[in-house]
Design a protein around this motif. Structure first.
Motif, PDB file in Angstrom:
ATOM      1  N   TYR A 276       0.835  -1.202   0.000  1.00  0.00           N
ATOM      2  CA  TYR A 276       0.000   0.000   0.000  1.00  0.00           C
ATOM      3  C   TYR A 276       0.873   1.258   0.000  1.00  0.00           C
ATOM      4  O   TYR A 276       0.590   2.233  -0.714  1.00  0.00           O
ATOM      5  N   GLN A 277       1.963   1.221   0.774  1.00  0.00           N
ATOM      6  CA  GLN A 277       2.888   2.361   0.791  1.00  0.00           C
ATOM      7  C   GLN A 277       3.526   2.554  -0.586  1.00  0.00           C
ATOM      8  O   GLN A 277       3.698   3.687  -1.058  1.00  0.00           O
ATOM      9  N   LYS A 278       3.836   1.446  -1.229  1.00  0.00           N
ATOM     10  CA  LYS A 278       4.513   1.502  -2.529  1.00  0.00           C
ATOM     11  C   LYS A 278       3.592   2.063  -3.611  1.00  0.00           C
ATOM     12  O   LYS A 278       4.018   2.899  -4.420  1.00  0.00           O
ATOM     13  N   ILE A 279       2.339   1.637  -3.619  1.00  0.00           N
ATOM     14  CA  ILE A 279       1.434   2.166  -4.642  1.00  0.00           C
ATOM     15  C   ILE A 279       1.052   3.613  -4.318  1.00  0.00           C
ATOM     16  O   ILE A 279       0.753   4.401  -5.218  1.00  0.00           O
ATOM     17  N   SER A 280       1.091   3.988  -3.048  1.00  0.00           N
ATOM     18  CA  SER A 280       0.856   5.393  -2.686  1.00  0.00           C
ATOM     19  C   SER A 280       1.967   6.269  -3.253  1.00  0.00           C
ATOM     20  O   SER A 280       1.718   7.375  -3.750  1.00  0.00           O
ATOM     21  N   LEU A 281       3.207   5.777  -3.202  1.00  0.00           N
ATOM     22  CA  LEU A 281       4.332   6.500  -3.810  1.00  0.00           C
ATOM     23  C   LEU A 281       4.139   6.607  -5.320  1.00  0.00           C
ATOM     24  O   LEU A 281       4.420   7.652  -5.927  1.00  0.00           O
ATOM     25  N   ILE A 318       5.818  12.272   0.711  1.00  0.00           N
ATOM     26  CA  ILE A 318       6.696  13.108  -0.129  1.00  0.00           C
ATOM     27  C   ILE A 318       8.149  12.941   0.299  1.00  0.00           C
ATOM     28  O   ILE A 318       9.050  12.804  -0.541  1.00  0.00           O
ATOM     29  N   MET A 319       8.392  12.936   1.610  1.00  0.00           N
ATOM     30  CA  MET A 319       9.762  12.770   2.115  1.00  0.00           C
ATOM     31  C   MET A 319      10.334  11.413   1.692  1.00  0.00           C
ATOM     32  O   MET A 319      11.513  11.311   1.332  1.00  0.00           O
ATOM     33  N   LYS A 320       9.496  10.392   1.724  1.00  0.00           N
ATOM     34  CA  LYS A 320       9.929   9.061   1.299  1.00  0.00           C
ATOM     35  C   LYS A 320      10.278   9.065  -0.185  1.00  0.00           C
ATOM     36  O   LYS A 320      11.306   8.497  -0.599  1.00  0.00           O
ATOM     37  N   ALA A 321       9.442   9.704  -0.992  1.00  0.00           N
ATOM     38  CA  ALA A 321       9.694   9.767  -2.437  1.00  0.00           C
ATOM     39  C   ALA A 321      10.986  10.520  -2.733  1.00  0.00           C
ATOM     40  O   ALA A 321      11.764  10.133  -3.615  1.00  0.00           O
ATOM     41  N   LEU A 322      11.244  11.595  -1.987  1.00  0.00           N
ATOM     42  CA  LEU A 322      12.477  12.365  -2.163  1.00  0.00           C
ATOM     43  C   LEU A 322      13.694  11.535  -1.763  1.00  0.00           C
ATOM     44  O   LEU A 322      14.721  11.528  -2.454  1.00  0.00           O
ATOM     45  N   SER A 323      13.595  10.802  -0.663  1.00  0.00           N
ATOM     46  CA  SER A 323      14.734  10.005  -0.188  1.00  0.00           C
ATOM     47  C   SER A 323      15.050   8.847  -1.127  1.00  0.00           C
ATOM     48  O   SER A 323      16.205   8.423  -1.239  1.00  0.00           O
ATOM     49  N   LEU A 324      14.024   8.313  -1.799  1.00  0.00           N
ATOM     50  CA  LEU A 324      14.226   7.202  -2.733  1.00  0.00           C
ATOM     51  C   LEU A 324      14.671   7.665  -4.115  1.00  0.00           C
ATOM     52  O   LEU A 324      14.975   6.841  -4.977  1.00  0.00           O
ATOM     53  N   GLY A 329      12.918  17.949  -5.244  1.00  0.00           N
ATOM     54  CA  GLY A 329      12.223  19.194  -4.949  1.00  0.00           C
ATOM     55  C   GLY A 329      12.359  19.552  -3.486  1.00  0.00           C
ATOM     56  O   GLY A 329      13.254  19.057  -2.791  1.00  0.00           O
ATOM     57  N   THR A 330      11.477  20.399  -3.005  1.00  0.00           N
ATOM     58  CA  THR A 330      11.526  20.863  -1.614  1.00  0.00           C
ATOM     59  C   THR A 330      10.134  20.822  -1.007  1.00  0.00           C
ATOM     60  O   THR A 330       9.122  20.784  -1.720  1.00  0.00           O
ATOM     61  N   ILE A 331      10.093  20.834   0.330  1.00  0.00           N
ATOM     62  CA  ILE A 331       8.825  20.843   1.058  1.00  0.00           C
ATOM     63  C   ILE A 331       8.787  22.068   1.976  1.00  0.00           C
ATOM     64  O   ILE A 331       9.741  22.338   2.719  1.00  0.00           O
ATOM     65  N   ASP A 332       7.701  22.802   1.902  1.00  0.00           N
ATOM     66  CA  ASP A 332       7.435  23.892   2.857  1.00  0.00           C
ATOM     67  C   ASP A 332       6.452  23.318   3.876  1.00  0.00           C
ATOM     68  O   ASP A 332       5.246  23.247   3.627  1.00  0.00           O
ATOM     69  N   GLN A 333       6.988  22.888   5.026  1.00  0.00           N
ATOM     70  CA  GLN A 333       6.155  22.201   6.013  1.00  0.00           C
ATOM     71  C   GLN A 333       5.130  23.141   6.655  1.00  0.00           C
ATOM     72  O   GLN A 333       4.041  22.712   7.030  1.00  0.00           O
ATOM     73  N   VAL A 343      10.725  14.381 -11.783  1.00  0.00           N
ATOM     74  CA  VAL A 343      10.102  13.112 -11.438  1.00  0.00           C
ATOM     75  C   VAL A 343      10.775  12.006 -12.239  1.00  0.00           C
ATOM     76  O   VAL A 343      11.123  12.187 -13.414  1.00  0.00           O
ATOM     77  N   GLN A 344      11.007  10.878 -11.607  1.00  0.00           N
ATOM     78  CA  GLN A 344      11.711   9.764 -12.261  1.00  0.00           C
ATOM     79  C   GLN A 344      10.954   9.290 -13.503  1.00  0.00           C
ATOM     80  O   GLN A 344       9.757   9.028 -13.445  1.00  0.00           O
ATOM     81  N   PRO A 345      11.634   9.175 -14.652  1.00  0.00           N
ATOM     82  CA  PRO A 345      10.964   8.687 -15.874  1.00  0.00           C
ATOM     83  C   PRO A 345      10.473   7.253 -15.694  1.00  0.00           C
ATOM     84  O   PRO A 345      11.033   6.484 -14.911  1.00  0.00           O
ATOM     85  N   LYS A 346       9.428   6.890 -16.407  1.00  0.00           N
ATOM     86  CA  LYS A 346       8.923   5.525 -16.340  1.00  0.00           C
ATOM     87  C   LYS A 346       8.202   5.173 -17.626  1.00  0.00           C
ATOM     88  O   LYS A 346       7.910   6.036 -18.469  1.00  0.00           O
TER      89      LYS A 346
END
Length: 384
Positions: A276-281, A318-324, A329-333, A343-346
């Motif tokens: 579920y986490q993976k498809i959310s990413l 979002i943080m997980k996607a950035l770390s992977l 990009g950046t996050i304004d918390q 974004v990674q090509p696919k």
């Protein structure tokens, strides 16, 4: 030894000819003729296809042990191993097969026949895997890999055998990313049409499971484009193919529909939370991908709405996607805004391609409008 060969070889071949299927008995005349004339290359080239003929299985081991071994050192060593592997398949069990193949590997372990040595060593490793000796198999595969790395080129069949055995090892050890890589390399070395339908379906099934449960594979492009995946069509596992494509486009709704099948596989069931986490990413990256580059500053609320992910999970997602490395990009918390610039090509399915077509048409239209505007406000300048 030579006198014994002269006396026994014709008798052996005569006995084996009588035991051969009637349609293939004429080939034994060639065996004897080439052997008498010491035409080792020609003899090998008729033995190899004979060993592949249906109905000859019971003859392979006696022919190898009592005929081929008498001139083994005089023929191409890679073809010798090919004949040996066919003969080994007729051993009564894996323990006998291991002894047979280990002896064969030692016999071809010479400076001029290292390709044959690798081929035989990989076969030994495969038998050890079936016997549960994973450490022994890994040692043999590491040795084979070190020899392979020293070659400028080698027969494709040798590489294929290595990647196949290596994939089998990683599959047994549940090292999903390594299995995925080696299984695809194996498929790159063979013609998929040469595999049995059962093997194609089994390989596609295992690759799909590995792609889904691996924590380092987030782009299934190579598998989605591979014809091996078509073997799951109209099979009891067709849902697995649909699930892969749902992951590729980040389709949480399709995932919810297909999720009932997850319990059919223990690995998927064990990794259900991770899936579920993976498809959310995947949903997040797809949301970003659908937007034009100038419109990738998104509020957490917008992301939650478009991905159907819970609002309280968005920042972590979002943080997980950035770390992977799936996004940059950046996050304004404080303002709860994500600004994405890459974004990674696919690989795209037809629906995604249609979406890209729409964006390109929109871009073309905006360029035309800009051109018309410049032309309108700059007439006097152009005239001057």
């Amino acid at each position: 030894m030579a006198n014994m060969d002269i006396d026994t070889i014709p008798n052996l071949l005569s006995d084996q000819r009588d035991a051969a299927p009637e349609d293939f008995q004429h080939m034994f005349i060639q065996f004897e003729d080439h052997h008498e004339k010491k035409l080792w290359h020609e003899l090998t080239d008729v033995l190899v296809p004979y060993f592949n003929l249906p109905g000859t299985e019971h003859q392979r081991l006696p022919l190898y042990n009592h005929f081929i071994k008498t001139f083994a050192a005089k023929i191409n060593q890679l073809k010798l191993v090919t004949l040996g592997l066919s003969a080994a398949a007729q051993c009564k069990d894996d323990q006998e097969r291991l002894t047979f193949l280990s002896t064969l590997a030692e016999e071809v372990n010479k400076p001029a026949s290292q390709d044959a040595f690798v081929y035989a060593t990989v076969a030994v490793a495969s038998v050890k895997l079936r016997l549960g000796d994973h450490d022994g198999a890994r040692k043999d595969l590491d040795l084979a890999e070190s020899v392979l790395d020293s070659f400028d080129s080698v027969e494709t069949v040798v590489h294929a055998s290595f990647y196949r055995a290596n994939a089998d090892y990683y599959h047994a050890k549940h090292k999903f990313a390594s299995y995925y890589k080696n299984a695809l390399l194996f498929l790159a070395c063979v013609d998929v049409a040469d595999l049995t339908s059962e093997e194609r379906q089994s390989r596609a099934y295992d690759l799909s499971i590995a792609a889904l449960v691996s924590d380092s594979i987030y782009n299934f492009g190579e598998l989605l484009l591979h014809p091996i995946l078509d073997s799951l069509n109209k099979s009891p596992h067709s849902w697995l193919r649909d699930l892969l494509f749902a992951f590729n486009r980040g389709d949480l709704r399709a995932y919810d529909v297909l999720a009932g099948n997850i319990s059919k596989n223990q690995l998927l069931k064990t990794h259900q939370i991770f899936l579920y986490q993976k498809i959310s990413l995947a949903a997040l990256t797809e949301t970003v991908f659908r937007r034009p580059p100038h419109d990738r500053a998104m509020t957490f609320a917008t992301i939650a709405d478009e991905t159907k992910v819970q609002p309280n999970e968005i920042e972590h997602l979002i943080m997980k996607a950035l770390s992977l490395g799936l996004l940059k990009g950046t996050i304004d918390q404080v303002a709860e805004i994500a600004r994405i610039n890459w974004v990674q090509p696919k690989v795209l399915d037809m629906k995604q391609i249609e979406g890209m077509r729409g964006r390109l048409k929109e871009w073309d239209s905006s360029v035309n409008r800009l051109g018309n505007w410049i032309e309108g406000v700059g007439k006097d300048v152009w005239a001057a």
